[in-house]
Design a protein around this motif. Sequence first.
Motif, PDB file in Angstrom:
ATOM      1  N   ALA A 178      10.822  -2.615  -5.526  1.00 25.92           N
ATOM      2  CA  ALA A 178       9.853  -1.712  -5.637  1.00 25.92           C
ATOM      3  C   ALA A 178       8.261  -2.022  -5.443  1.00 25.92           C
ATOM      4  O   ALA A 178       7.559  -1.492  -4.872  1.00 25.92           O
ATOM      5  CB  ALA A 178      10.289  -0.799  -7.034  1.00 25.92           C
ATOM      6  N   GLN A 179       8.050  -3.186  -6.300  1.00 23.23           N
ATOM      7  CA  GLN A 179       6.796  -3.454  -6.295  1.00 23.23           C
ATOM      8  C   GLN A 179       6.192  -3.806  -4.993  1.00 23.23           C
ATOM      9  O   GLN A 179       5.045  -3.647  -4.627  1.00 23.23           O
ATOM     10  CB  GLN A 179       6.563  -4.680  -7.224  1.00 23.23           C
ATOM     11  N   GLY A 180       6.860  -4.100  -4.117  1.00 21.79           N
ATOM     12  CA  GLY A 180       6.507  -4.322  -2.607  1.00 21.79           C
ATOM     13  C   GLY A 180       5.904  -2.951  -2.186  1.00 21.79           C
ATOM     14  O   GLY A 180       4.792  -2.901  -1.342  1.00 21.79           O
ATOM     15  N   SER A 181       6.645  -1.883  -2.335  1.00 24.86           N
ATOM     16  CA  SER A 181       6.211  -0.632  -2.041  1.00 24.86           C
ATOM     17  C   SER A 181       5.045   0.028  -2.519  1.00 24.86           C
ATOM     18  O   SER A 181       4.173   0.537  -2.026  1.00 24.86           O
ATOM     19  CB  SER A 181       7.246   0.361  -2.218  1.00 24.86           C
ATOM     20  N   TYR A 182       4.857  -0.351  -4.075  1.00 23.84           N
ATOM     21  CA  TYR A 182       3.666   0.067  -4.583  1.00 23.84           C
ATOM     22  C   TYR A 182       2.160  -0.692  -4.085  1.00 23.84           C
ATOM     23  O   TYR A 182       1.245  -0.105  -4.049  1.00 23.84           O
ATOM     24  CB  TYR A 182       3.640  -0.181  -6.255  1.00 23.84           C
ATOM     25  N   VAL A 183       2.376  -2.136  -4.079  1.00 24.49           N
ATOM     26  CA  VAL A 183       1.183  -2.682  -3.697  1.00 24.49           C
ATOM     27  C   VAL A 183       0.898  -2.257  -2.348  1.00 24.49           C
ATOM     28  O   VAL A 183      -0.271  -2.553  -1.676  1.00 24.49           O
ATOM     29  CB  VAL A 183       1.399  -4.270  -3.923  1.00 24.49           C
ATOM     30  N   ASN A 184       1.678  -1.848  -1.244  1.00 25.33           N
ATOM     31  CA  ASN A 184       1.555  -1.535  -0.118  1.00 25.33           C
ATOM     32  C   ASN A 184       1.493  -0.009   0.186  1.00 25.33           C
ATOM     33  O   ASN A 184       1.341   0.300   1.269  1.00 25.33           O
ATOM     34  CB  ASN A 184       2.447  -1.885   0.924  1.00 25.33           C
ATOM     35  N   PHE A 185       1.066   0.711  -0.991  1.00 27.28           N
ATOM     36  CA  PHE A 185       0.998   2.218  -0.868  1.00 27.28           C
ATOM     37  C   PHE A 185      -0.131   2.883   0.166  1.00 27.28           C
ATOM     38  O   PHE A 185       0.179   3.474   1.058  1.00 27.28           O
ATOM     39  CB  PHE A 185       0.857   2.757  -2.093  1.00 27.28           C
ATOM     40  N   LYS A 186      -1.146   1.969   0.179  1.00 27.20           N
ATOM     41  CA  LYS A 186      -2.295   2.415   0.649  1.00 27.20           C
ATOM     42  C   LYS A 186      -2.109   1.932   2.257  1.00 27.20           C
ATOM     43  O   LYS A 186      -2.406   2.703   3.085  1.00 27.20           O
ATOM     44  CB  LYS A 186      -3.624   1.552   0.348  1.00 27.20           C
ATOM     45  N   ASN A 187      -1.735   0.886   2.469  1.00 28.77           N
ATOM     46  CA  ASN A 187      -1.462   0.216   3.707  1.00 28.77           C
ATOM     47  C   ASN A 187      -0.517   1.153   4.624  1.00 28.77           C
ATOM     48  O   ASN A 187      -0.651   1.693   5.667  1.00 28.77           O
ATOM     49  CB  ASN A 187      -0.665  -1.157   3.855  1.00 28.77           C
ATOM     50  N   VAL A 188       0.465   1.364   3.775  1.00 24.88           N
ATOM     51  CA  VAL A 188       1.636   2.317   4.705  1.00 24.88           C
ATOM     52  C   VAL A 188       1.093   3.772   4.736  1.00 24.88           C
ATOM     53  O   VAL A 188       1.262   4.144   5.852  1.00 24.88           O
ATOM     54  CB  VAL A 188       2.836   2.358   3.890  1.00 24.88           C
ATOM     55  N   GLN A 189       0.676   4.337   3.687  1.00 28.04           N
ATOM     56  CA  GLN A 189       0.077   5.788   3.746  1.00 28.04           C
ATOM     57  C   GLN A 189      -0.990   5.902   4.983  1.00 28.04           C
ATOM     58  O   GLN A 189      -0.802   6.757   5.678  1.00 28.04           O
ATOM     59  CB  GLN A 189      -0.574   6.136   2.618  1.00 28.04           C
ATOM     60  N   GLN A 190      -1.793   4.938   4.810  1.00 27.23           N
ATOM     61  CA  GLN A 190      -2.940   5.179   5.794  1.00 27.23           C
ATOM     62  C   GLN A 190      -2.385   4.673   7.464  1.00 27.23           C
ATOM     63  O   GLN A 190      -2.753   5.545   8.433  1.00 27.23           O
ATOM     64  CB  GLN A 190      -4.361   4.190   5.499  1.00 27.23           C
ATOM     65  N   SER A 191      -1.951   3.937   7.539  1.00 31.47           N
ATOM     66  CA  SER A 191      -1.137   3.425   8.841  1.00 31.47           C
ATOM     67  C   SER A 191      -0.241   4.480   9.442  1.00 31.47           C
ATOM     68  O   SER A 191      -0.310   4.786  10.661  1.00 31.47           O
ATOM     69  CB  SER A 191      -0.536   2.252   8.827  1.00 31.47           C
ATOM     70  N   SER A 192       0.312   5.089   8.546  1.00 27.88           N
ATOM     71  CA  SER A 192       1.562   6.050   8.876  1.00 27.88           C
ATOM     72  C   SER A 192       1.187   7.543   8.979  1.00 27.88           C
ATOM     73  O   SER A 192       1.912   8.358   9.471  1.00 27.88           O
ATOM     74  CB  SER A 192       2.894   5.965   8.067  1.00 27.88           C
ATOM     75  N   ARG A 193       0.022   7.601   8.254  1.00 28.48           N
ATOM     76  CA  ARG A 193      -0.816   9.081   7.914  1.00 28.48           C
ATOM     77  C   ARG A 193       0.265   9.921   7.456  1.00 28.48           C
ATOM     78  O   ARG A 193       0.267  11.159   7.798  1.00 28.48           O
ATOM     79  CB  ARG A 193      -1.311   9.625   9.397  1.00 28.48           C
ATOM     80  N   LYS A 194       1.053   9.314   6.550  1.00 34.90           N
ATOM     81  CA  LYS A 194       1.947  10.437   6.051  1.00 34.90           C
ATOM     82  C   LYS A 194       1.052  11.108   4.998  1.00 34.90           C
ATOM     83  O   LYS A 194       0.200  10.798   4.326  1.00 34.90           O
ATOM     84  CB  LYS A 194       3.240   9.714   5.318  1.00 34.90           C
TER      85      LYS A 194
END
Length: 470
Positions: A178-194
């Motif tokens: 899970a922690q990998g998903s939290y620390v990447n929250f911004k990277n994923v949200q901004q790159s996938s524009r979800k």
Amino acid sequence: MTDTPTLDLNAVAPAVDSLDTIVSLSKRRGFIFPSSEIYGGINAVWDYGPLGVELKNNVKRAWWRAMVQERTDIVGLDAGILMHPQVWVTSGHVGSFSDPLVECATCHRRYRLDELSGAEDLSATDLRDPGIVERLGLVCPNDGGPLSPPRRFNLMFTSHMGPVEDDGSVVYFRPETAQGSYVNFKNVQQSSRKKVPFGIAQIGKSFRNEISPGNFVFRMREFEQMEMQYFVRPGEAAAVAFEDWLPARKAWYERYGVAPDRLRFREHASDELAHYARKAIDIEYRFPFGWKELEGIHNRGDFDLGSHAKASGENLEYFDPTTDEHFIPWVVETAAGADRAAFTFLIDAYREEEVRGEKRVVLALNPELAPYKVAVLPLLKKRAEIVALCHRLRDDLARDVMAVYDDTAAIGKLYRRQDEIGTPWCVTVDVDSLEDGAVTVRDRDTMTQERVPVEGVKRLVLDRLSTARG
Ligand code: ATP
């Protein structure tokens, strides 16, 4: 909370009475072996054999299909096992990822307190009580020696990164993905524009130095998790998402064949909740050794992104353009184990039947999970043309699905072998096939046979697989 827990352990029977049945099938047929067996094994690590790796890959694929492929609101991630050590301080794992350990004063064996007979139903408060061992009169199950009061034992494995082994180089093997998903929250949200609500799904290895591993692959020290973090608006939206995920996740196990009456929900009591959780409900399965957690569904509030934002100094707020608001999203997590799920599907599929006076063992796995989808078998292995046709057919099928050829026994025995490893369809090539270009397709569950043109076999298998997928 949707289901009422069944209080009587025996009210629902397990799919198999004894775990040994599954352990011996797994070893004999190549599903699961003890790790490093020639050196006497290493406790709580297991290796997946040729059939086990297929089963587990299929379980992971089925989870990914349901959680990523079929959804428009969830994307995947594969973060590293090793992370910045501060992640585990912020997440609370360094401080409190621990279980209550008691030790025998004479034989020095160590036990997880809540797994000792007579202590299974203790509340979290009782498990921390220094006088609990004396109060309950608990003694060492091995030699009857006196047990120490419980102390907290941290479950994280550590190592050192780089060439210097000092305190500053300590790294942790992740105990959850899970922690990998939290620390990447911004990277994923901004790159996938979800847009919130959206989720990040991960499958990967986790490590826990469990005090008392056991029950085969149920509790291991190295295992794989399938976790999804769903980011939602704070408050009510999180409560609603939490309630929605409960039936959705239970339905996933049923979709792939687990009997609904061997699944139930169990809510965590308030003193049992992890430090991050506002609400937690486990999906439990009726294992041969009792009702046990299969998957946890947690409403984690803003603990994760809030704590990481504070500790890292990074702004992890989400901006909602429709309402013009900035907020820290809350997290609803679905946390499952790939090994535990594969183990459950294996147990639940196991059947013993009597057919014409003989015992037939069948793994009635959903075809999507079965290691081999189809076996191609010659009725007469002495006829070179029959064998050649078998190989042509297998090679063609193998472009799309796992297909196996076997000629090492008479046809009846070959069918039984495939039944025992869950192969849904057997294709038999006989002398007539050479004349009429047709082969016999036998169904694992009904044992019915039908004659099919050889060029129609692949279509039939693919169509039936698609139906089985649901
Ligand atoms: P438990 O209370 O049994 O120790 P947990 O509540 O700590 O488990 P979670 O942290 O919620 O478990 O982990 C999510 C899922 O990961 C579990 O439901 C299980 O399927 C899997 N899992 C956790 N620990 C192990 C393990 N030691 N071996 C195999 N699978 C595990």
